[in-house]
Design an enzyme around this catalytic site. Structure first.
Site: not given
Length: 419
Positions: A47, A50-51, A120, A127
């Site tokens: 994940h 992906e960012h 990030e 998140e």
């Protein structure tokens, strides 16, 4: 519709579906590397990658990535699942080459600037915090963990905050080196697309890449378990999972029909009995999920502390009753709902690209839509009743969140199911 498939010598699969009359297209790269491909110390890194894909490449800054797609009216995004990471864009048909150039650039050439990693990292930690503050979101992570304890398949896709806080640039490049090879990638496009042109572009971009031979680290093994998290909330959040077929199992469509009939809409058994007749909840549903080597039937509801016992007992009673009196009408309605949802979803280029990439990853081919419809139509009431009985006897997992003192535990639920 015209479906075409080409496989390059290094294993990259290129699949396209031309949709006559469409002036737009969707194209992307689906990498067969997701949460379940991570080692324990890597949990959350798929994940994180992906960012980072959108934070700059050797050819483009983060702003240029966004501008090049949005300057032509397009849209670019990505997602991480347990078995895949996808990077895709929607554009007009004349801009497919641009979209593929940008997507391949962010997948193959990320720079992993240390400053962007820190930025990030903070975004992802926010998140994770947001998920923890969303009861009907985090409860499914906990349910997954108790269903598949101490396994890659049971770990949260976002990863733990402590792990995310420690990822280094070398961790990111290491995961890419392990999993981001052409033999683990599918380039899929649908809409106003030209297969031959896409193949030529893909050969130029990906043709020289070497295979990586990625594989699953650990087969999934469903295990009974329970997790209770006590918190002063307005509701008790109740989620259960039962072992179900993987996507190559003959009963995979039976599981879908069963879940739809039990809790897939306003006419479903659980919705009618527990919400409409008894008013015990606002939200209740059942769903079926299928994966490489396992599957789950998942049920969820939220209710008050005083009514969680009644809701849990009624849910179990309806599951038992389904094995005895699931009707022809209920099964027919569920089949129709599944077919309609599938066919309506395939009216967009994005859905078509997603479908052909996913099915190619699962089966090594793209079955015709009519084949899926035929398999759904072949599910009988006898099949669903048999499956309902199997589910009632299958291993189960339970997650509860909120004021849960009055909620029955897994042992009591299993006893009621088997009574």
């Amino acid at each position: 519709m015209t479906l075409n498939l080409t496989t390059l010598p290094n294993g990259l699969r290129i699949v396209t579906e031309h949709m006559p009359g469409l002036k737009s297209a969707s194209a992307g790269i689906w990498v067969q590397a997701g949460g379940r491909h991570e080692r324990a110390a890597q949990n959350g890194i798929a994940h994180f990658l992906e960012h980072m894909a959108f934070k700059g490449t050797r050819r483009r800054s983060a702003l240029q990535i966004a501008e090049e797609i949005e300057d032509v009216g397009g849209y670019i995004n990505a997602y991480t699942s347990r078995e895949m990471t996808a990077y895709y864009a929607r554009v007009l048909q004349g801009d497919v080459a641009l979209a593929l150039d940008v997507i391949s650039d962010i997948v193959l050439n990320p720079v992993f600037d240390p400053r962007e990693i820190e930025t990030e990292r903070h975004v992802i930690l926010q998140e994770i915090g947001q998920a923890l503050d969303t009861p009907d979101d985090i409860i499914f992570d906990w349910l997954q963990e108790v269903s598949y304890p101490d396994q890659p398949f049971g770990r949260p896709i976002l990863g733990p905050a402590a792990g995310v806080a420690g990822f280094s640039r070398e961790d990111l490049t290491g995961f890419v080196g392990e999993h981001y090879g052409p033999d683990q990638m599918i380039l899929a496009a649908a809409g106003g697309v030209d297969h031959d042109a896409i193949v030529r572009q893909a050969e130029a971009i990906f043709g020289g890449l070497a295979q990586v031979g990625g594989k699953l680290l650990h087969p999934a093994a469903f295990t009974q378990g329970e997790r209770r998290e006590i918190k002063d909330l307005e509701q008790v959040h109740f989620a259960m999972a039962f072992e179900a077929p993987g996507y190559r199992h003959p009963d995979v469509f039976v599981a879908q029909v069963y879940a739809m009939a039990m809790g897939g809409g306003m006419s479903s058994r659980l919705f009618q009995k527990i919400r409409e007749e008894r008013g015990l909840c606002y939200s209740i549903f059942a769903q079926s999920g299928a994966y490489e080597d396992t599957g789950q039937i998942t049920l969820y509801a939220g209710t008050s502390e005083d009514e969680i016992g009644d809701l849990a007992h009624l849910t179990i009673d309806e599951m038992k009753r389904a094995a005895e009196d699931m009707s022809e009408a209920e099964v027919a309605r569920a089949r129709t709902q599944i077919k309609a949802g599938m066919l309506m979803g395939l009216e967009s280029a994005s859905s078509r690209a997603e479908r052909i990439a996913r099915l190619l990853a699962i089966y090594g081919r793209v079955p015709d839509v009519d084949e899926a419809v035929a398999r759904i139509d072949a599910v009988t009431t006898t099949d669903v009743r048999r499956f309902a009985e199997t589910v009632a006897q299958a291993p189960a997992a339970l997650a509860l969140y909120g004021p849960v003192d009055a909620a029955p535990g897994l042992e009591a639920i299993r006893a009621r199911l088997s009574a």
